[in-house]
Design a protein around this motif. Structure first.
Motif, PDB file in Angstrom:
ATOM      1  N   HIS A 309       0.860  -1.191   0.000  1.00 52.27           N
ATOM      2  CA  HIS A 309       0.000   0.000   0.000  1.00 52.27           C
ATOM      3  C   HIS A 309       0.896   1.241   0.000  1.00 52.27           C
ATOM      4  N   PRO A 310       1.529   1.569  -1.104  1.00 52.87           N
ATOM      5  CA  PRO A 310       2.467   2.692  -1.136  1.00 52.87           C
ATOM      6  C   PRO A 310       1.838   4.029  -0.772  1.00 52.87           C
ATOM      7  N   GLU A 311       0.509   4.111  -0.809  1.00 52.35           N
ATOM      8  CA  GLU A 311      -0.140   5.369  -0.419  1.00 52.35           C
ATOM      9  C   GLU A 311       0.061   5.669   1.067  1.00 52.35           C
ATOM     10  N   TRP A 312       0.483   4.677   1.856  1.00 52.89           N
ATOM     11  CA  TRP A 312       0.705   4.875   3.283  1.00 52.89           C
ATOM     12  C   TRP A 312       2.137   5.281   3.605  1.00 52.89           C
ATOM     13  N   GLY A 313       2.993   5.331   2.614  1.00 50.70           N
ATOM     14  CA  GLY A 313       4.386   5.671   2.872  1.00 50.70           C
ATOM     15  C   GLY A 313       5.307   4.550   2.431  1.00 50.70           C
ATOM     16  N   SER A 314       6.408   4.401   3.135  1.00 49.16           N
ATOM     17  CA  SER A 314       7.417   3.426   2.726  1.00 49.16           C
ATOM     18  C   SER A 314       8.099   2.820   3.946  1.00 49.16           C
ATOM     19  N   VAL A 315       8.426   1.538   3.855  1.00 47.74           N
ATOM     20  CA  VAL A 315       9.292   0.881   4.838  1.00 47.74           C
ATOM     21  C   VAL A 315      10.528   0.343   4.116  1.00 47.74           C
ATOM     22  N   ALA A 316      10.895   1.017   3.046  1.00 45.85           N
ATOM     23  CA  ALA A 316      12.045   0.597   2.252  1.00 45.85           C
ATOM     24  C   ALA A 316      13.342   0.775   3.039  1.00 45.85           C
ATOM     25  N   LEU A 317      14.236  -0.172   2.848  1.00 43.93           N
ATOM     26  CA  LEU A 317      15.601  -0.083   3.338  1.00 43.93           C
ATOM     27  C   LEU A 317      16.476   0.026   2.095  1.00 43.93           C
ATOM     28  N   LEU A 318      16.913   1.236   1.791  1.00 44.54           N
ATOM     29  CA  LEU A 318      17.667   1.475   0.569  1.00 44.54           C
ATOM     30  C   LEU A 318      19.115   1.008   0.731  1.00 44.54           C
ATOM     31  N   PRO A 319      19.773   0.629  -0.365  1.00 42.32           N
ATOM     32  CA  PRO A 319      21.140   0.096  -0.265  1.00 42.32           C
ATOM     33  C   PRO A 319      22.092   1.049   0.466  1.00 42.32           C
ATOM     34  N   ASN A 320      22.727   0.497   1.506  1.00 40.80           N
ATOM     35  CA  ASN A 320      23.782   1.199   2.251  1.00 40.80           C
ATOM     36  C   ASN A 320      23.305   2.494   2.918  1.00 40.80           C
ATOM     37  N   VAL A 321      22.005   2.591   3.174  1.00 43.46           N
ATOM     38  CA  VAL A 321      21.450   3.752   3.882  1.00 43.46           C
ATOM     39  C   VAL A 321      20.828   3.261   5.188  1.00 43.46           C
ATOM     40  N   PRO A 322      21.465   3.482   6.336  1.00 45.79           N
ATOM     41  CA  PRO A 322      20.888   2.994   7.598  1.00 45.79           C
ATOM     42  C   PRO A 322      19.572   3.679   7.926  1.00 45.79           C
ATOM     43  N   VAL A 323      18.680   2.920   8.515  1.00 43.33           N
ATOM     44  CA  VAL A 323      17.381   3.426   8.950  1.00 43.33           C
ATOM     45  C   VAL A 323      17.235   3.155  10.446  1.00 43.33           C
ATOM     46  N   SER A 324      16.667   4.115  11.158  1.00 43.50           N
ATOM     47  CA  SER A 324      16.490   3.995  12.603  1.00 43.50           C
ATOM     48  C   SER A 324      15.033   4.237  12.975  1.00 43.50           C
ATOM     49  N   LYS A 325      14.523   3.406  13.869  1.00 46.01           N
ATOM     50  CA  LYS A 325      13.179   3.570  14.435  1.00 46.01           C
ATOM     51  C   LYS A 325      13.317   3.511  15.958  1.00 46.01           C
ATOM     52  N   LYS A 326      12.489   4.293  16.666  1.00 44.25           N
ATOM     53  CA  LYS A 326      12.649   4.359  18.112  1.00 44.25           C
ATOM     54  C   LYS A 326      11.304   4.345  18.822  1.00 44.25           C
ATOM     55  N   ILE A 327      11.269   3.654  19.960  1.00 43.73           N
ATOM     56  CA  ILE A 327      10.103   3.640  20.844  1.00 43.73           C
ATOM     57  C   ILE A 327      10.592   3.998  22.248  1.00 43.73           C
ATOM     58  N   ASN A 328       9.849   4.878  22.940  1.00 43.42           N
ATOM     59  CA  ASN A 328      10.226   5.265  24.294  1.00 43.42           C
ATOM     60  C   ASN A 328       9.112   4.901  25.281  1.00 43.42           C
ATOM     61  N   TYR A 329       9.533   4.344  26.423  1.00 45.41           N
ATOM     62  CA  TYR A 329       8.609   3.922  27.468  1.00 45.41           C
ATOM     63  C   TYR A 329       8.938   4.726  28.737  1.00 45.41           C
ATOM     64  N   LYS A 330       7.981   5.524  29.206  1.00 47.72           N
ATOM     65  CA  LYS A 330       8.177   6.307  30.415  1.00 47.72           C
ATOM     66  C   LYS A 330       7.251   5.796  31.508  1.00 47.72           C
ATOM     67  N   PHE A 331       7.820   5.309  32.590  1.00 50.03           N
ATOM     68  CA  PHE A 331       7.061   4.766  33.698  1.00 50.03           C
ATOM     69  C   PHE A 331       6.939   5.808  34.810  1.00 50.03           C
ATOM     70  N   GLY A 332       5.812   5.788  35.518  1.00 51.24           N
ATOM     71  CA  GLY A 332       5.616   6.744  36.591  1.00 51.24           C
ATOM     72  C   GLY A 332       4.465   6.332  37.498  1.00 51.24           C
TER      73      GLY A 332
END
Length: 334
Positions: A309-332
């Motif tokens: 479904h390219p209308e939603w964006g991309s999850v492509a990993l292009l050659p030799n281009v690092p990709v980073s995703k992050k999730i943060n959990y804050k407890f309290g």
């Protein structure tokens, strides 16, 4: 702060490593098999430190766990329709579809570890080179856990010499009551998403986004999970989709009895919320039988099946281009 590492058995001749991180606010346990988030001990309103994450017990059962408790899912989380992206054919491990990158995905691999400690944080880096999942590669992957105060972050980094795909997540199940003293129905959930993803009977996206306003899926204001679950016989196994221009997306959980709070944030476009309402499997978690609605899975990721479904964006990993995703959990507490 402290770090402790020990070898533990996965059954047979296999071993893995259990890594314990501790500071004044949290104790976090990780496992190198599957780069697992295994346990998180957080304080309640009275200062009592208890586990708020569901973990498979005994630890040797991780090798055969197919329910992804706390595991790193990758390189692509979620379902891929017909196990196919263009000409790329993947393993079909759920009906005709690919789920969580198949039986050789990151959840079922042993990761190498490195640790680093500073005055502010403890960092654990898991590394693995993926040549087994069926996605083009090899994909050099890192999962970086960082504990600082009452915050735990998970960063996923991927790089490949060839074009591939990258949409990982952590599949942690949470229950803020502490040590599973109660199920999740009385805990309050809030999600800053105004749409959910429509799916077919096999939970494959149809391509349509549905507004949550006026439905049981509306968590734009905090409400007890019981309110929603009483209207949904099958519970939640639902992708909530955030606005395209949102800088940060948030899921908040609150348990009134313990006073514990959890705020999970990410720039990912969607979050899968799974209430385990139809649970009928024989699994031990936290040294007791898993039953329905004992934990809530919170899985930030890009929208499932995005490659189709390219209308939603991309999850492509292009050659030799690092990709980073992050999730943060804050407890309290409050």
């Amino acid at each position: 702060m402290s770090i402790k590492i020990e070898n533990v058995s996965l059954g047979g001749n296999k071993t893995t490593q259990l890594i314990s991180l501790q500071n004044e606010q949290l104790t976090v346990e990780l496992v190198s098999f599957g780069a697992h988030l295994y346990r998180v001990l957080a304080k309640d309103k009275n200062g009592l430190l208890e586990n708020v994450v569901l973990n498979v017990t005994p630890i040797s059962d991780l090798a055969t766990d197919l329910q992804y408790f706390g595991v790193t899912v990758g390189p692509v989380a979620g379902r891929i329709k017909n196990a196919q992206i263009g000409d790329l054919k993947l393993e079909a491990n759920e009906n005709a579809n690919s789920l969580h990158s198949g039986s050789q995905g990151w959840s079922f691999q042993e990761w190498a570890i490195e640790t680093q400690e500073t005055a502010e944080a403890i960092t654990v880096t898991f590394t693995y080179t993926d040549e087994k999942s069926g996605f083009p590669g090899p994909i050099d992957a890192k999962v970086i856990y960082r504990l600082s105060g009452a915050n735990l972050s998970i960063e996923f980094v991927g790089e490949s010499p060839v074009a591939s795909y990258f949409n990982p997540t952590n599949h942690g199940y949470f229950n803020l009551s502490g040590e599973l003293k109660a199920n999740i129905r009385q805990q309050e959930l809030q999600i800053t998403a105004e749409h959910i993803l429509a799916t077919d009977v096999e939970l494959i996206p149809t391509g349509e986004l549905l507004a949550v306003a006026g439905t049981a899926y509306d968590f734009t204001s905090a409400k007890k999970l019981e309110t929603c679950l009483s209207e949904l016989p099958n519970g939640l196994d639902t992708a909530f989709v955030f606005a395209e221009n949102a800088a940060e997306n948030t899921v908040s959980l609150f348990d009134e009895m313990s006073g514990r709070t959890l705020e999970v944030t990410s720039a990912a476009r969607s979050v899968i919320i799974y209430s385990a309402s139809g649970w009928n499997r024989d699994t031990q978690v936290n040294n007791k039988p898993m039953v329905k609605e004992l934990g809530l899975a919170i899985e930030f990721q890009e929208i499932p099946d995005t490659p189709n479904h390219p209308e939603w964006g991309s999850v492509a990993l292009l050659p030799n281009v690092p990709v980073s995703k992050k999730i943060n959990y804050k407890f309290g507490v409050k």
